[in-house]
Design a protein around this motif. Structure first.
Motif, short mmCIF file in Angstrom:
data_model
loop_
_atom_site.label_atom_id
_atom_site.label_comp_id
_atom_site.label_asym_id
_atom_site.label_seq_id
_atom_site.Cartn_x
_atom_site.Cartn_y
_atom_site.Cartn_z
N ILE A 157 0.84 -1.20 0.00
CA ILE A 157 0.00 0.00 0.00
C ILE A 157 0.87 1.25 0.00
O ILE A 157 0.59 2.23 -0.68
CB ILE A 157 -0.95 -0.01 1.22
N ILE A 217 -3.82 8.02 3.49
CA ILE A 217 -3.68 6.59 3.19
C ILE A 217 -2.23 6.15 3.42
O ILE A 217 -1.98 5.06 3.96
CB ILE A 217 -4.13 6.30 1.74
N ILE A 218 -1.29 6.99 3.04
CA ILE A 218 0.12 6.65 3.24
C ILE A 218 0.46 6.61 4.73
O ILE A 218 1.17 5.71 5.19
CB ILE A 218 1.00 7.65 2.48
N SER A 253 -0.91 3.38 6.16
CA SER A 253 -0.10 2.21 5.81
C SER A 253 1.18 2.17 6.63
O SER A 253 1.63 1.09 7.01
CB SER A 253 0.21 2.21 4.31
N TYR A 309 -4.28 16.07 -1.28
CA TYR A 309 -3.82 15.51 -2.55
C TYR A 309 -2.35 15.85 -2.77
O TYR A 309 -1.92 16.97 -2.50
CB TYR A 309 -4.63 16.05 -3.72
N SER A 323 2.54 1.55 -3.64
CA SER A 323 1.64 1.85 -4.76
C SER A 323 1.30 3.34 -4.77
O SER A 323 1.37 4.02 -3.75
CB SER A 323 0.38 1.00 -4.66
N LYS A 324 0.92 3.82 -5.91
CA LYS A 324 0.68 5.25 -6.07
C LYS A 324 -0.71 5.61 -5.55
O LYS A 324 -1.72 5.25 -6.12
CB LYS A 324 0.81 5.63 -7.53
N HIS A 325 -0.73 6.37 -4.47
CA HIS A 325 -1.98 6.87 -3.91
C HIS A 325 -1.96 8.38 -3.95
O HIS A 325 -0.91 9.01 -3.92
CB HIS A 325 -2.19 6.39 -2.48
N LYS A 326 -3.13 8.95 -4.00
CA LYS A 326 -3.23 10.39 -4.10
C LYS A 326 -3.27 11.09 -2.75
O LYS A 326 -2.92 12.25 -2.65
CB LYS A 326 -4.49 10.77 -4.88
N HIS A 327 -3.67 10.38 -1.70
CA HIS A 327 -3.90 11.02 -0.41
C HIS A 327 -2.78 10.71 0.58
O HIS A 327 -2.27 9.60 0.64
CB HIS A 327 -5.22 10.55 0.19
#
Length: 95
Positions: free
Chosen positions: A18, A28-29, A32, A87, A21-25
């Protein structure tokens, strides 16, 4: 014992996937990263209970992980106050 270790390694693997992988927010990072820290904590707990050692290092690890979480949340709040969202596309280091 082996099932617990496999579960912890699967938790660590999914947390890293997670994170990579490329996340925008940013939230979320940060979640994880906390999931990875939680899996490392479980691994250390099983390891220290296996060697019959005291659990003092777990308390030190928890203190550092709480400090890391508080720092991440403060960066998130600062980013939301300055840019209006979390973002990564709206965040630029140029200004």
């Amino acid at each position: 014992m082996i099932m617990n270790m496999m579960l912890i390694f699967i938790m660590f693997f999914f947390g890293n996937m997670i994170f990579i992988s490329k996340h925008k927010h940013l939230l979320i990072i940060l979640l994880s990263l906390e999931f990875i820290i939680l899996s490392i904590f479980f691994l250390m707990m099983i390891y220290f209970s296996f060697i019959m050692n005291d659990m003092y290092m777990l308390m030190v690890f928890l203190v550092f992980s709480v400090c890391e979480g508080a720092l991440g949340l403060s960066i998130l709040v600062s980013m939301i106050r300055t840019h209006g969202n979390d973002y990564f596309q709206s965040f630029s280091l140029l200004y």
